[in-house]
Design a protein around this motif. Structure first.
Motif, PDB file in Angstrom:
ATOM      1  N   GLY A  83       0.813  -1.204   0.000  1.00  0.00           N
ATOM      2  CA  GLY A  83       0.000   0.000   0.000  1.00  0.00           C
ATOM      3  C   GLY A  83       0.846   1.253   0.000  1.00  0.00           C
ATOM      4  N   ASN A  84       0.157   2.389   0.140  1.00  0.00           N
ATOM      5  CA  ASN A  84       0.796   3.702   0.173  1.00  0.00           C
ATOM      6  C   ASN A  84       0.954   4.149   1.620  1.00  0.00           C
ATOM      7  OD1 ASN A  84      -1.489   4.236  -2.400  1.00  0.00           O
ATOM      8  ND2 ASN A  84       0.688   4.071  -2.769  1.00  0.00           N
ATOM      9  N   ALA A 102      -6.772   0.645   3.255  1.00  0.00           N
ATOM     10  CA  ALA A 102      -6.055   0.681   1.978  1.00  0.00           C
ATOM     11  C   ALA A 102      -4.780  -0.151   2.034  1.00  0.00           C
ATOM     12  CB  ALA A 102      -5.732   2.117   1.595  1.00  0.00           C
ATOM     13  N   GLN A 123      -1.577  -0.294 -10.837  1.00  0.00           N
ATOM     14  CA  GLN A 123      -2.904   0.311 -10.691  1.00  0.00           C
ATOM     15  C   GLN A 123      -3.094   1.426 -11.717  1.00  0.00           C
ATOM     16  OE1 GLN A 123      -5.614   0.317  -8.316  1.00  0.00           O
ATOM     17  NE2 GLN A 123      -5.031  -1.537  -7.231  1.00  0.00           N
ATOM     18  N   GLY A 267      -4.452   8.447  -8.007  1.00  0.00           N
ATOM     19  CA  GLY A 267      -4.636   8.694  -6.588  1.00  0.00           C
ATOM     20  C   GLY A 267      -6.041   9.149  -6.223  1.00  0.00           C
ATOM     21  N   ASN A 270      -8.600   6.645  -4.796  1.00  0.00           N
ATOM     22  CA  ASN A 270      -8.537   6.234  -3.399  1.00  0.00           C
ATOM     23  C   ASN A 270      -9.569   6.956  -2.546  1.00  0.00           C
ATOM     24  OD1 ASN A 270      -6.199   4.319  -3.141  1.00  0.00           O
ATOM     25  ND2 ASN A 270      -5.153   6.007  -4.157  1.00  0.00           N
ATOM     26  N   THR A 271      -9.951   8.159  -2.948  1.00  0.00           N
ATOM     27  CA  THR A 271     -10.982   8.892  -2.217  1.00  0.00           C
ATOM     28  C   THR A 271     -12.340   8.849  -2.913  1.00  0.00           C
ATOM     29  OG1 THR A 271     -10.213  10.930  -3.295  1.00  0.00           O
ATOM     30  CG2 THR A 271      -9.353  10.465  -1.107  1.00  0.00           C
ATOM     31  N   PRO A 274     -12.804   4.028  -3.712  1.00  0.00           N
ATOM     32  CA  PRO A 274     -11.830   3.075  -3.166  1.00  0.00           C
ATOM     33  C   PRO A 274     -12.167   1.615  -3.476  1.00  0.00           C
ATOM     34  CG  PRO A 274     -13.153   4.067  -1.417  1.00  0.00           C
ATOM     35  CD  PRO A 274     -13.434   4.832  -2.661  1.00  0.00           C
ATOM     36  N   VAL A 277     -10.414   0.570  -6.541  1.00  0.00           N
ATOM     37  CA  VAL A 277      -8.992   0.290  -6.304  1.00  0.00           C
ATOM     38  C   VAL A 277      -8.825  -1.128  -5.776  1.00  0.00           C
ATOM     39  CG1 VAL A 277      -6.945   0.978  -4.997  1.00  0.00           C
ATOM     40  CG2 VAL A 277      -8.488   2.724  -5.896  1.00  0.00           C
ATOM     41  N   ARG A 278      -9.674  -1.523  -4.859  1.00  0.00           N
ATOM     42  CA  ARG A 278      -9.603  -2.878  -4.318  1.00  0.00           C
ATOM     43  C   ARG A 278      -9.900  -3.915  -5.408  1.00  0.00           C
ATOM     44  NH1 ARG A 278      -9.089  -5.107   0.454  1.00  0.00           N
ATOM     45  NH2 ARG A 278      -9.049  -3.051   1.419  1.00  0.00           N
TER      46      ARG A 278
END
Length: 327
Positions: A83-84, A102, A123, A267, A270-271, A274, A277-278
């Protein structure tokens, strides 16, 4: 703990300092403390050191934007995750923080260094090609900087999607790398004469049709050339500006040639989404298990060489990804 620190802005090799006594970060609510097993080097790390990245953590900060680590406390203790990290505690350190929601399971098919490099680059490639460009099997995909970190991911993700891939690189060694990744045609832009003309190469490869999708993390001349060889109803995905030149495209050209210009800032998902992203992580994990994608880790260096690694990426002297192994 040991951690790299940026106390002033500038070139990574000049402003990154390895400190021996940095306080270990303390996880807040819904955060995980992880022992860093490997951290991936990104071009964005250099931009952050220079103060040119969209995220500007307060000084001093620890750089490093993605990692593979082991959770050291709580109900997920011992789990290997990627992750980040939560800035300003970046991944070029012995310990870092991840947001629990995340922190994704590290793919079992990949070792620590490979897993650390699967996240941002792959990603980005997945969202650019599938979510934004809607790449279809049999289409032609043009990838710029195809031997680099995100470009090499795009080549593999494109091939896994059934596309024919034209890879543009700079130099003979990077051309060999792109061929090894499975590109159908490789163009070395540094080659003399017609051999280095990717516009002509794409037109010849496609029988004059052009590239259906363009993956462009470079900008500048790469973008301009792409507009000359994009297909009818083609899609150019703008991913970044590694060349340092942000194009100002004439929109009348997009109109008369009937192509789309798409932006991709991974990015934001992610907000904003999300769950997407998963889902992309699950898809990439499956592709890794099948052997369809495998991150190209060109070098694995110890923690004390992180600044040198970031500078090498900043200067364009690397292929694939460099991984900094945990201290």
């Amino acid at each position: 703990m040991r951690a790299w620190q940026v106390g002033e802005l500038g070139e990574p090799s000049a402003v990154m300092r390895l400190a021996e006594d940095v306080a270990r970060p303390v996880p807040g609510p819904d955060q995980l403390l992880v022992r860093v097993r490997a951290a991936a080097v990104n071009f964005a790390d250099a931009l952050m050191a220079r103060g040119q990245y969209q995220v500007r953590p307060p000084l001093p900060f620890t750089p490093g934007l993605e990692l593979c680590g082991e959770v050291v406390d709580g109900p997920r203790r011992g789990e290997r995750v990627i992750g980040n990290p939560v800035l300003p505690h970046g991944s070029f350190a012995e310990y870092a923080l991840l947001d629990a929601g995340a922190a994704f399971p590290a793919p079992e098919a990949l070792d620590d260094a490979e897993a650390a490099t699967l996240h941002i680059g792959y990603q980005t490639a997945w969202f650019a090609l599938h979510r934004r460009a809607r790449l279809q099997p049999g289409e032609t995909l043009l990838v710029h900087a195809a031997a680099g970190g995100v470009g090499s991911a795009a080549v593999q993700v494109g091939r896994a999607a059934g596309a024919r891939v034209v890879a543009v690189v700079g130099g003979a060694a990077k051309a060999e790398t792109a061929r090894a990744l499975g590109a159908d045609l490789v163009v070395d832009r540094r080659a003399d004469g017609a051999a280095g003309d990717f516009v002509a190469a794409v037109k010849e490869f496609t029988g004059g049709r052009g590239a259906d999708v363009v993956f462009d993390p470079v900008g500048g001349a790469a973008y301009t050339g792409s507009t000359k060889c994009v297909a009818f109803e083609g899609r150019i995905v703008v991913v970044g500006f590694a060349a340092g030149q942000i194009p100002a495209p004439p929109l009348n050209h997009a109109l008369v040639k009937n192509y789309s210009i798409l932006g991709l800032h991974w990015g934001l998902y992610n907000t904003h989404d999300p769950q997407a992203v998963r889902a992309a992580h699950d898809e990439l994990t499956e592709l890794a298990a099948q052997g369809a994608v495998r991150p190209l880790v060109s070098a694995r260096v110890p923690l004390d060489r992180a600044a040198t690694a970031v500078q090498a990426v900043a200067d364009g002297h690397s292929t694939g990804r460099i991984a900094v192994l945990g201290g």
